[in-house]
Design a protein around this motif. Structure first.
Motif, PDB file in Angstrom:
ATOM      1  N   VAL A   1     -52.734   6.091 -68.248  1.00 33.91           N
ATOM      2  CA  VAL A   1     -52.077   5.795 -66.974  1.00 33.91           C
ATOM      3  C   VAL A   1     -50.908   6.776 -66.769  1.00 33.91           C
ATOM      4  O   VAL A   1     -49.851   6.642 -67.401  1.00 33.91           O
ATOM      5  N   PRO A   2     -51.088   7.779 -65.892  1.00 33.39           N
ATOM      6  CA  PRO A   2     -50.048   8.815 -65.746  1.00 33.39           C
ATOM      7  C   PRO A   2     -48.666   8.249 -65.423  1.00 33.39           C
ATOM      8  O   PRO A   2     -47.658   8.736 -65.963  1.00 33.39           O
ATOM      9  N   ASP A   3     -48.583   7.223 -64.563  1.00 22.58           N
ATOM     10  CA  ASP A   3     -47.265   6.675 -64.224  1.00 22.58           C
ATOM     11  C   ASP A   3     -46.600   6.020 -65.439  1.00 22.58           C
ATOM     12  O   ASP A   3     -45.375   6.065 -65.590  1.00 22.58           O
ATOM     13  N   ALA A   4     -47.414   5.405 -66.288  1.00 17.98           N
ATOM     14  CA  ALA A   4     -46.856   4.767 -67.494  1.00 17.98           C
ATOM     15  C   ALA A   4     -46.293   5.837 -68.428  1.00 17.98           C
ATOM     16  O   ALA A   4     -45.251   5.645 -69.072  1.00 17.98           O
ATOM     17  N   ILE A   5     -46.969   6.972 -68.482  1.00 19.11           N
ATOM     18  CA  ILE A   5     -46.484   8.089 -69.312  1.00 19.11           C
ATOM     19  C   ILE A   5     -45.154   8.602 -68.782  1.00 19.11           C
ATOM     20  O   ILE A   5     -44.189   8.769 -69.536  1.00 19.11           O
TER      21      ILE A   5
ATOM     22  N   ARG B   1     -58.521  12.785 -71.213  1.00 16.69           N
ATOM     23  CA  ARG B   1     -57.531  12.691 -70.134  1.00 16.69           C
ATOM     24  C   ARG B   1     -56.141  12.336 -70.657  1.00 16.69           C
ATOM     25  O   ARG B   1     -55.148  12.964 -70.293  1.00 16.69           O
ATOM     26  N   GLY B   2     -56.058  11.294 -71.479  1.00 15.94           N
ATOM     27  CA  GLY B   2     -54.746  10.817 -71.933  1.00 15.94           C
ATOM     28  C   GLY B   2     -53.955  11.897 -72.665  1.00 15.94           C
ATOM     29  O   GLY B   2     -52.751  12.057 -72.445  1.00 15.94           O
TER      30      GLY B   2
ATOM     31  N   PHE C   1     -54.209  15.101 -72.325  1.00 15.76           N
ATOM     32  CA  PHE C   1     -53.743  16.101 -71.343  1.00 15.76           C
ATOM     33  C   PHE C   1     -52.589  15.553 -70.511  1.00 15.76           C
ATOM     34  O   PHE C   1     -51.569  16.236 -70.306  1.00 15.76           O
ATOM     35  N   TYR C   2     -52.740  14.314 -70.009  1.00 19.03           N
ATOM     36  CA  TYR C   2     -51.671  13.749 -69.164  1.00 19.03           C
ATOM     37  C   TYR C   2     -50.327  13.803 -69.903  1.00 19.03           C
ATOM     38  O   TYR C   2     -49.293  14.156 -69.335  1.00 19.03           O
ATOM     39  N   MET C   3     -50.376  13.407 -71.180  1.00 15.92           N
ATOM     40  CA  MET C   3     -49.135  13.355 -71.962  1.00 15.92           C
ATOM     41  C   MET C   3     -48.565  14.763 -72.170  1.00 15.92           C
ATOM     42  O   MET C   3     -47.372  15.019 -71.986  1.00 15.92           O
ATOM     43  N   THR C   4     -49.429  15.693 -72.534  1.00 15.01           N
ATOM     44  CA  THR C   4     -48.999  17.071 -72.785  1.00 15.01           C
ATOM     45  C   THR C   4     -48.425  17.696 -71.511  1.00 15.01           C
ATOM     46  O   THR C   4     -47.395  18.391 -71.530  1.00 15.01           O
ATOM     47  N   HIS C   5     -49.075  17.425 -70.391  1.00 15.44           N
ATOM     48  CA  HIS C   5     -48.675  17.980 -69.103  1.00 15.44           C
ATOM     49  C   HIS C   5     -47.307  17.448 -68.688  1.00 15.44           C
ATOM     50  O   HIS C   5     -46.409  18.207 -68.284  1.00 15.44           O
ATOM     51  N   ASP C   6     -47.111  16.120 -68.822  1.00 12.72           N
ATOM     52  CA  ASP C   6     -45.835  15.515 -68.413  1.00 12.72           C
ATOM     53  C   ASP C   6     -44.688  16.079 -69.254  1.00 12.72           C
ATOM     54  O   ASP C   6     -43.636  16.461 -68.716  1.00 12.72           O
TER      55      ASP C   6
END
Ligand code: HXC
Ligand code: NAP
Length: 299
Positions: A76-80, A126-127, A129-134
């Motif tokens: 969940v990108p917003d949770a990250i 996905r998860g 990547f989302y974390m690395t990106h943020d």
């Protein structure tokens, strides 16, 4: 883990603030302990908030220092970004990210539903990547150095029969590691990965060896070194990649598997011999483990 087997000096990681996804259990918990013991401030997250809280309490009562738990679903990108906002504002910028959280189970690929594929790919592919990106964007914007290490498997080099969504997703994160090492090296960010062979953990064994090790995961026997991995070995490698002193390592995925990948491919090809009955029994056991863990999720 026997922390007397850590090969680094006390205080080595005193300037590090590292987030370990999936740090409440298994290999993530072991790395959290090692980093803490060497002086790092450690942040851990998972969907079972209570499990992360217990781990944080236990590690701090054993070693002192600071371990901060979060209930966060990395799908969940917003949770990250909420969690990372909390880390940055209450503690300060991270210096490192350990992409350790994963989902996996053995299954014949023809038995997988789309939801089954997504259950794994959404966490790992996905998860991660989302974390690395943020976190990467925060480091770039604030002109900070940072280090990302991802826990992969040796299947990134030769495929993973019977664990296809995991093998595909881990291979993608291997590609992310190589790509960002080059693209973001100019910002002082570096990207490496570890490909462990078998290191017994409750979470992996319940889903990859639901026959209690009778065939698939008792592969210490088939290992050139005749054994499975010991936790301090993995943690020492993680410290090398995440601590100071060897920063010129960038874009590498390092296997720690006793030579198993070179000897046998290190994957689940032997499961080709399983019968329908064995697959049905494995699935029932895996779904039991999934349900037990799911009951503890707080996000
Ligand atoms: C086929 C299965 C299945 C199985 C679940 N599914 N188990 N399909 N065979 N054994 C299907 C379900 O039927 C469902 O599809 C879909 O997967 C989603 O199931 P959920 O339980 O709703 O998924 P979810 O809550 O998202 O949980 C994710 C999970 C779970 C991956 C399924 O196991 C989990 O949370 N795991 C986290 C911990 C973990 O896996 N640790 C091991 C890491 S070890 P339908 O269509 O029926 O609804 C590792 C590599 C080790 O990664 C390498 C060793 C060398
Ligand atoms: P594990 O204990 O099951 O660890 C997986 C962790 O990921 C759990 O703490 C889980 O916590 C967390 N997680 C899963 N989905 C998540 C999500 N959506 N959001 C946040 N956290 C999530 O198994 P492990 O063996 O230690 O595995 C750790 C890593 O090592 C994985 O990347 C695995 O692929 C890799 N690996 C393990 C081995 C081995 O032999 N053990 C070998 C090769 C690679 P929650 O369920 O609470 O969310």
């Amino acid at each position: 883990m026997d922390t007397s087997k850590l090969m680094f000096r006390d205080g080595l990681m005193k300037d590090e603030r590292i987030l370990i996804t999936g740090g409440g259990t298994g290999l993530g918990r072991e790395m959290a302990e090692g980093f803490l013991k060497l002086g790092a401030e450690v942040h851990i997250c998972g969907r079972r908030g209570g499990v992360c809280e217990e781990t944080a309490e236990e590690l701090m009562s054993k070693h002192g220092g600071k371990v901060v738990p979060y209930a966060c679903d990395i799908r969940v990108p917003d949770a990250i970004s909420d969690m990372n906002d909390r880390i940055w504002s209450a503690h300060g910028p991270l210096t490192g990210l350990m992409n350790n959280a994963a989902g996996n189970f053995i299954s014949r690929t023809e038995d997988l539903s789309i939801r089954g594929f997504d259950a794994i790919a959404n966490i790992v592919f996905r998860g991660s990547f989302y974390m690395t990106h943020d976190i990467g964007k925060r480091w770039i914007e604030q002109k900070l150095k940072g280090s990302v290490c991802s826990i992969l498997t040796t299947w990134v080099w030769n495929g993973g029969p019977f664990v296809v969504p995991s093998a595909m997703s881990k291979a993608a994160i291997n590609t992310m590691t190589q790509s960002l090492a080059v693209e973001w090296g100019r910002y002082g960010l570096r990207f490496n990965a570890i490909a462990p062979g078998p290191f017994p953990t409750k979470g992996a064994w319940a889903r990859l060896s639901p026959d209690s090790g009778s065939s698939s995961m008792e592969r210490g026997v088939a290992n050139p070194m005749g054994r499975v991995g010991e936790m301090h070995e993995l943690v020492n490698l993680a410290v090398l990649l995440m601590g100071p002193g060897c920063e010129y390592i960038n874009g590498q995925t390092i296997a720690i598997d006793g030579g198993m990948y070179n000897a046998s491919g290190g994957n689940f090809s032997a499961l080709s011999a399983w019968t329908d009955e064995q697959w049905a029994a494995a699935r029932a056991a895996i779904e039991g483990a999934n349900a037990e863990d799911k009951a503890k999720r707080t996000v």
